[in-house]
Design a protein around this motif. Structure first.
Motif, mmCIF file in Angstrom:
data_model
loop_
_atom_site.group_PDB
_atom_site.id
_atom_site.type_symbol
_atom_site.label_atom_id
_atom_site.label_comp_id
_atom_site.label_asym_id
_atom_site.label_seq_id
_atom_site.Cartn_x
_atom_site.Cartn_y
_atom_site.Cartn_z
ATOM 1 N N VAL A 123 0.845 -1.195 0.000
ATOM 2 C CA VAL A 123 0.000 0.000 0.000
ATOM 3 C C VAL A 123 0.884 1.250 0.000
ATOM 4 N N ALA A 124 0.661 2.143 -0.949
ATOM 5 C CA ALA A 124 1.424 3.400 -1.020
ATOM 6 C C ALA A 124 0.769 4.411 -0.085
ATOM 7 N N VAL A 125 1.192 4.418 1.175
ATOM 8 C CA VAL A 125 0.488 5.188 2.204
ATOM 9 C C VAL A 125 0.638 6.691 2.028
ATOM 10 N N GLU A 126 1.650 7.143 1.261
ATOM 11 C CA GLU A 126 1.833 8.587 1.108
ATOM 12 C C GLU A 126 0.626 9.248 0.448
ATOM 13 N N HIS A 127 -0.163 8.480 -0.291
ATOM 14 C CA HIS A 127 -1.358 9.040 -0.942
ATOM 15 C C HIS A 127 -2.473 9.340 0.061
ATOM 16 N N PHE A 128 -2.372 8.792 1.266
ATOM 17 C CA PHE A 128 -3.451 8.925 2.245
ATOM 18 C C PHE A 128 -3.124 9.944 3.332
ATOM 19 N N LEU A 129 -2.001 10.629 3.209
ATOM 20 C CA LEU A 129 -1.602 11.612 4.201
ATOM 21 C C LEU A 129 -2.128 12.992 3.830
ATOM 22 N N SER A 130 -2.437 13.792 4.834
ATOM 23 C CA SER A 130 -2.882 15.165 4.568
ATOM 24 C C SER A 130 -1.657 16.043 4.348
ATOM 25 N N HIS A 131 -1.807 17.028 3.500
ATOM 26 C CA HIS A 131 -0.703 17.925 3.174
ATOM 27 C C HIS A 131 -1.182 19.370 3.320
ATOM 28 N N THR A 132 -0.385 20.174 3.993
ATOM 29 C CA THR A 132 -0.696 21.587 4.202
ATOM 30 C C THR A 132 0.267 22.432 3.385
ATOM 31 N N SER A 133 -0.294 23.315 2.566
ATOM 32 C CA SER A 133 0.542 24.204 1.757
ATOM 33 C C SER A 133 0.636 25.563 2.440
ATOM 34 N N TYR A 134 1.878 26.057 2.584
ATOM 35 C CA TYR A 134 2.104 27.368 3.182
ATOM 36 C C TYR A 134 2.553 28.373 2.128
#
Length: 681
Positions: A357-368
């Motif tokens: 499972v490519a877990v990086e696709h399920f992480l939230s990302h915040t753009s600053y």
């Protein structure tokens, strides 16, 4: 159980470590330079500590460093402007506008925004007679904040595994509540619509906790213990899908068996499943191995006895497939709970736990990015409207501070406005109630403490305990946090300005004035939930179409299916949360409230039907006539795309054929139900 569980959550641990850090820095300051030095350093440590929330280690360094930098800038700018009324007003308004605008970067910046407000208000509470004293205070603020930064990063790394373990346990506990809410559907005495609303509310909270667990657990996978948490989280997500799939037959069960004890046995079995999950969660949060202590034998025996009796009754044969389907799902549910328990107790290499499972696709990302911030400088942006609303409310609060004669501590009005005012009307309204009641209790406690003792060690100990309680409860029960925040704000000022007179009546009046200002300005440039509803609806329809195609496409990869499932869960939770907030808004501002409620319910049922098809394909795929099944699924996916696009005249669904196997007939009925829910949406 809930009270016991809270003592082991990452919220409680975070509050405990924050209080210990601030107290330690204050003690060092006291030993070095007495009460004034200790108070100034503790102020810096406290304002920075607001950003010390459970988050991945590398994010924590960025977030706390940002709080230290911005908090110091706020302190020096407000401190230097204290000598000039207009200059101070400009500083207050500038800080308020910027602190509100940075929330455009997402929820991760909410603590940063509030820490700026708190730094501003506490600087107003400190007597700073000249610029030199303001500069000295700012340096001490920075020193205290920097010391806390080092402390927080060190503690975060040492408690990294426990924090992730507790976040996972908290998520499992929320899933236990979800299963208990589902159990209510088996009780015909419970109102079906009320059960549905409770389940949607629970799903909104569960979606948030699942994302928190993903962000913490999946970002650090190095050891076998990390792999154990990842394996347990994946098992939890699969268990949630199975629970979701169970929401397909409640109406038929209630209609056919409402007078049978069988439904209550199903309910009791689900309640025991919730108890089992609760114990797994508590064991994880205690750093213990989860043990199997719940016994299901009595309910299973009673269900099998009742089903045998019904099977012997004349005319009941035709309905046995429905009962067997429900019973099989519950048995599979119990197996999955046991699988989750084993996963939570079995260390394994991370690559084995992830199973590709490519877990990086399920992480939230915040753009600053600066572009994102600038893009919100328009009246159509809810964030910009919130920033303007906050600026005007703080301007009014500052003016009241200048003209009302009694205000010995007018900063309390500004603090109340900053705490209560939120971008959503419903949150402002809720915090207004909690803040007023919390301040009433907090002021009474402060009066009692100052009357009972003048011992500075006792008062500071209470203040530091209040720091921990406020930090631990701010996202759990804001009323408790408001009581602690009141003590936390009042007692330190006794040391910052020893000659000042503390008057509880004035503080309560200040709270009332601040709450009134926040309420009045919540109607200025408001952003009602109905305004955002069309966008949320479009996102939900798109997610429903994507999830349908992912479920009914045999060539879809497991990653594509999981991403589509997550998108559907998140979209329905977003619209459900918006609907819940809408219910707190004035009646005339609620747009299509009933239709939105029905849409969220239909979306939930559609997701349940799709999940049941996915599980059917996994468990009984070998029994299907694959070419016929795939053709029917492809045709269904195409018709649903038309339905969700507004083409209600789509072709009729595939019917059950006379030569279909049992599994094939179940699949066709599920596909018909999927189209029914899509048409309802």
């Amino acid at each position: 159980m809930d009270h016991q569980r809270h003592l082991h959550t990452h919220y409680f641990y975070s509050g405990l470590t924050v209080a210990a850090g601030v107290a330690g820095i204050c003690l060092v300051g006291y030993l070095l330079g007495g009460v004034p030095l200790a108070a100034a350093m503790a102020m810096g440590a406290f304002c920075v500590s607001i950003n010390d929330v459970p988050t991945p280690d590398r994010h924590k360094l960025l977030e706390i460093s940002s709080a230290l930098l911005l908090g110091t800038l706020v302190t020096i700018s407000v401190g230097l402007a204290r000598a000039h009324t207009l200059g101070l007003g400009a500083a207050i308004l500038g800080v308020s506008f910027v602190a509100a605008m940075i929330t455009a970067w997402g929820r991760k910046t909410l603590p940063l925004s509030f820490s700026m407000f708190f730094a501003m208000v506490l600087t107003l509470a400190v007597p700073l007679p000249d610029p030199a004293e303001a500069q000295r205070h700012s340096l001490l603020f920075f020193a205290g904040g920097a010391a806390y930064l080092v402390y927080a990063v060190t503690v975060a790394r040492s408690l990294s595994f426990r924090t992730r373990q507790q976040a996972l346990g908290e998520c499992i506990a929320e899933l236990a509540g979800f299963l208990r809410d589902q159990a209510a559907f088996f009780d015909p005495a419970q109102d079906f619509d009320a059960c549905q609303r409770a389940l949607i509310r629970r799903q909104v909270a569960l979606a948030d906790k699942m994302q928190t667990a993903r962000d913490l657990v999946f970002r650090k996978l190095r050891t076998e213990r990390d792999g154990m948490l990842a394996s347990a989280l994946i098992a939890l997500l699969e268990l949630f899908e199975h629970l979701l799939s169970g929401h397909t037959d409640y109406t038929a069960l209630r209609r056919r068996y409402r007078d049978e004890d069988l439904l209550l046995f199903f309910r009791d079995l689900c309640l025991k499943g919730g108890q089992d999950l609760e114990q797994i969660a508590l064991a994880l949060m205690r750093d213990q191995l989860p043990q199997a202590t719940v016994n299901y034998k009595a309910e299973l025996f009673a269900i099998e006895h009742e089903m045998g009796r019904l099977r012997r009754d004349a005319g009941s044969e035709g309905s046995q497939s429905l009962l067997m389907g429900v019973y099989d799902r519950i048995l599979h549910l119990l197996d999955q709970i046991e699988h989750l328990r084993r996963a939570a107790a079995t260390p394994m290499p991370p690559e084995q736990a992830l199973r590709g499972v490519a877990v990086e696709h399920f992480l939230s990302h915040t753009s600053y990015s600066l572009h994102l911030l600038l893009a919100n400088f328009t009246l159509s942006s809810p964030i910009f409207r919130y920033a303007l609303r906050m600026l005007l409310a703080m301007a009014c609060g500052y003016w009241v501070d200048l003209v009302v004669p009694y205000t010995a501590h007018g900063y309390w009005i500004l603090l109340t406005i900053a705490v209560i005012m939120r971008s959503s009307f419903s949150m402002t309204r809720q915090r207004q109630r909690d803040r007023i009641l919390g301040n009433l209790i907090g002021c009474l406690l402060a009066v009692f403490l100052l009357w009972a003792t003048s011992n500075p060690l006792v008062l500071m100990a209470v203040a530091f305990c209040a720091v921990g309680v406020s930090h631990a409860y701010v996202n759990v029960n804001f009323r408790y946090a408001a009581v602690a925040s009141c003590l936390m704000g009042l007692l330190p000022t006794h040391f910052l300005d020893p000659g000042s007179q503390f008057l509880a009546a004035e503080r309560l009046l200040d709270t009332g004035v601040g709450a009134l200002i926040a309420w009045l300005f919540s109607f200025v440039l408001p952003s009602w939930e109905a305004t955002a509803a069309p966008r949320h609806v479009r996102e939900l329809l798109h997610a429903a179409d994507t999830y349908t195609r992912a479920t009914l496409d045999p060539s879809m990869t497991p990653l594509g299916y999981r991403l589509a499932r997550k998108q559907m869960i998140d979209a329905s939770a977003t619209l459900g949360g918006s609907l819940l907030r809408m219910l707190d808004e004035p009646q005339h501002q609620r747009g299509a409230e009933r239709a939105l409620n029905e849409l969220v319910s239909a979306a939930y049922r559609l997701a349940a039907q799709l999940a049941s098809v996915h599980i059917l394909l996994q468990m009984r795929g070998a029994e299907l006539d694959l070419p016929a099944a795939q053709a029917c699924m492809a045709a269904t996916a195409g018709r649903i795309a038309g339905l969700l696009d507004g083409n209600l005249g789509a072709a009729p669904p595939c019917g059950v054929a006379s030569g279909d196997s049992s599994a094939q007939a179940v699949l066709r009925r599920r596909l018909e139900a999927i189209e029914t829910e899509a048409r309802e949406m």
